[in-house]
Design a protein around this motif. Sequence first.
Motif, PDB file in Angstrom:
ATOM      1  N   LYS A   1     125.017  77.052  -9.625  1.00  0.00           N
ATOM      2  CA  LYS A   1     125.199  77.288  -8.356  1.00  0.00           C
ATOM      3  C   LYS A   1     126.777  76.232  -7.825  1.00  0.00           C
ATOM      4  CE  LYS A   1     123.416  77.561  -3.467  1.00  0.00           C
ATOM      5  NZ  LYS A   1     122.543  77.766  -2.141  1.00  0.00           N
ATOM      6  N   VAL A   2     126.893  75.520  -8.171  1.00  0.00           N
ATOM      7  CA  VAL A   2     127.731  74.367  -8.134  1.00  0.00           C
ATOM      8  C   VAL A   2     128.770  74.501  -8.306  1.00  0.00           C
ATOM      9  CG1 VAL A   2     128.446  71.609  -8.195  1.00  0.00           C
ATOM     10  CG2 VAL A   2     126.419  72.680  -7.308  1.00  0.00           C
ATOM     11  N   LEU A   3     127.770  74.834 -10.165  1.00  0.00           N
ATOM     12  CA  LEU A   3     129.580  75.083 -11.424  1.00  0.00           C
ATOM     13  C   LEU A   3     129.275  76.397 -11.607  1.00  0.00           C
ATOM     14  CD1 LEU A   3     128.147  72.212 -13.693  1.00  0.00           C
ATOM     15  CD2 LEU A   3     129.907  71.801 -12.219  1.00  0.00           C
ATOM     16  N   THR A   4     130.225  77.517 -11.049  1.00  0.00           N
ATOM     17  CA  THR A   4     130.419  78.775 -11.201  1.00  0.00           C
ATOM     18  C   THR A   4     130.957  79.163 -12.453  1.00  0.00           C
ATOM     19  OG1 THR A   4     131.916  78.649  -9.170  1.00  0.00           O
ATOM     20  CG2 THR A   4     129.344  79.735  -8.734  1.00  0.00           C
ATOM     21  N   GLY A   5     130.650  79.629 -13.048  1.00  0.00           N
ATOM     22  CA  GLY A   5     131.697  80.333 -13.955  1.00  0.00           C
ATOM     23  C   GLY A   5     131.580  79.113 -15.221  1.00  0.00           C
ATOM     24  N   THR A   6     130.229  78.572 -15.266  1.00  0.00           N
ATOM     25  CA  THR A   6     129.956  77.735 -16.261  1.00  0.00           C
ATOM     26  C   THR A   6     128.666  77.675 -17.157  1.00  0.00           C
ATOM     27  OG1 THR A   6     131.759  75.240 -15.608  1.00  0.00           O
ATOM     28  CG2 THR A   6     129.324  74.615 -16.919  1.00  0.00           C
ATOM     29  N   LYS A   7     128.676  78.047 -17.956  1.00  0.00           N
ATOM     30  CA  LYS A   7     127.374  78.392 -18.959  1.00  0.00           C
ATOM     31  C   LYS A   7     126.705  77.401 -18.669  1.00  0.00           C
ATOM     32  CE  LYS A   7     124.992  80.110 -22.748  1.00  0.00           C
ATOM     33  NZ  LYS A   7     124.330  80.667 -22.310  1.00  0.00           N
ATOM     34  N   VAL A   8     125.195  77.598 -17.688  1.00  0.00           N
ATOM     35  CA  VAL A   8     124.661  76.101 -17.674  1.00  0.00           C
ATOM     36  C   VAL A   8     123.380  76.247 -18.330  1.00  0.00           C
ATOM     37  CG1 VAL A   8     122.502  74.383 -16.709  1.00  0.00           C
ATOM     38  CG2 VAL A   8     125.086  75.464 -15.541  1.00  0.00           C
TER      39      VAL A   8
END
Length: 457
Positions: free
Chosen positions: A71-78
Amino acid sequence: MTNTFGGKPHVLILGGGSVGLTTASELRKSLGAEVAITVVDPRPYMTYAPFLPEVGAGSIDPRNVLAPLRKVLTGTKVVTGSVAAIRSAEHTVVVETEEGEKLEISYDYLVVGLGSVPRLLPIPGLAENAIGFKQVEEAVSVRDRILANLAEAATTKDPKARKRLLTFTFIGGGFAGGEAVSEAEDMVRDALRYYPDLHASDIRFVLVDGAPFIFPELTEEQRAYVLNQLRERGIEVKLETFLNSAENGLIKTSDGDEFETDLLVWNAGVKPNPVLSDDEASDLPVVTERGPLMGKVQVLPDLRVNTENGPLDDVFAAGDCAAVPDLASGEGKFCPPNAQHAVRQGKRLADNIARSVQGRPLVDYYHKNLGVFATLGMYKGVGRLMLGDKEIDVRGLPAWAMARGYHVYAMPTLGRKAAVIAGWAANLISRRDIIGIPQAETPRAAFEYAANSGKKK
Ligand SMILES: Cc1cc2nc3c(=O)[nH]c(=O)nc-3n(C[C@H](O)[C@H](O)[C@H](O)COP(=O)(O)OP(=O)(O)OC[C@H]3O[C@@H](n4cnc5c(N)ncnc54)[C@H](O)[C@@H]3O)c2cc1C
């Protein structure tokens, strides 16, 4: 460079804690869509550990100290998995998922923010009976156990069982351990108003530390102040004392004391994530000399990993798992493992990766300590505020308010900040909750009981 992400440099971040989360969000801010970012962590959330003592005391709802990475790191692959191998020579990392699947991920830039784990000692019964205090479930479990024990002790007729149920032992009086025991005692004091069958003198909190003092980061005067306060509150603080045995919940300490406890919390130090010092798992250089830096990744002041043959231009490390030179404290000094440094190192690291991508020179990490603050229960605190070269000693309510204020500021996301404040406000109206749910650790027990037609196995 191995550009497998649409021609963009790929930044692979190991660990989604203070360093990982900060680096990823700062990089996104500075480079936008120019880079691909992947964060690897076995937990899909970042834990704001400085709030754990308040979770253990029922002052903060556990979920409110967690920042969901996706949710916090949108656009980042987790990627939800654990780092199993780091092969910097091949620019790859192997990640193992919960299902046991192995994923090989290549990178252009690697960020190591794998944090630390509790440092255990070979004490009989410790591994079997103790619990740590680094994860949210541990803080929740400590709180649930203490509150459930109050309820059980108020009911039992067996004086021996009652004594064991009401004896809570904490090992380690650093910041985390000292705050954990102080907050827990405060919670019990608060809860006792609802237990007419229990008296404060029935409760035994024991804090054991091998050093001659607790809260080493404070000044000598402040340490004495905290020690007095804890002792006045009835917490038995055993200094220069060691835990010798914890077999079957029977505590034996080096001062000859022996007593049964139903809760043993281990807070006696941390060590860098062990995956880094495992030669078969990682080829990154770590400090091998005995001491507080042992097992930490060696880095230069610009946070690049430093090898015998010079720095690796594409591998950075920071936070609890890295030996970061503390330029503000002088030559030969290293940053202590705390969130204050981890977050700021994450920012510096993100900027240095952006600089490297853009071909600009890197900048050294420099941060002057802002001070240290600890909460010791509701309206109680202690701390040192650094204002330039001036140091201000703060105690009691102002220190408590400053500690809370700083941590709300540092807690990631506006939503979580608001939720923490709302929870505190609700506690002011209806007091802290006094329900402990240790049954949450065995959620199927009631169902199994029903399946057995109500017969206990
Ligand atoms: C109870 C407590 C209270 C504290 N209070 C304070 C305080 O008041 N002030 C302060 O400044 N500091 C405080 N600290 C210290 C602070 O929380 C840490 O120093 C800080 O979080 C370190 O940041 P980090 O990013 O290095 O590690 P972390 O934030 O711990 O992040 C490491 C991440 O790596 C992940 N990870 C672990 N193993 C693997 C693996 N194999 N593969 C992938 N990911 C992995 C973890 O899940 C974690 O998310 C406290 C710590 C505790 C435990």
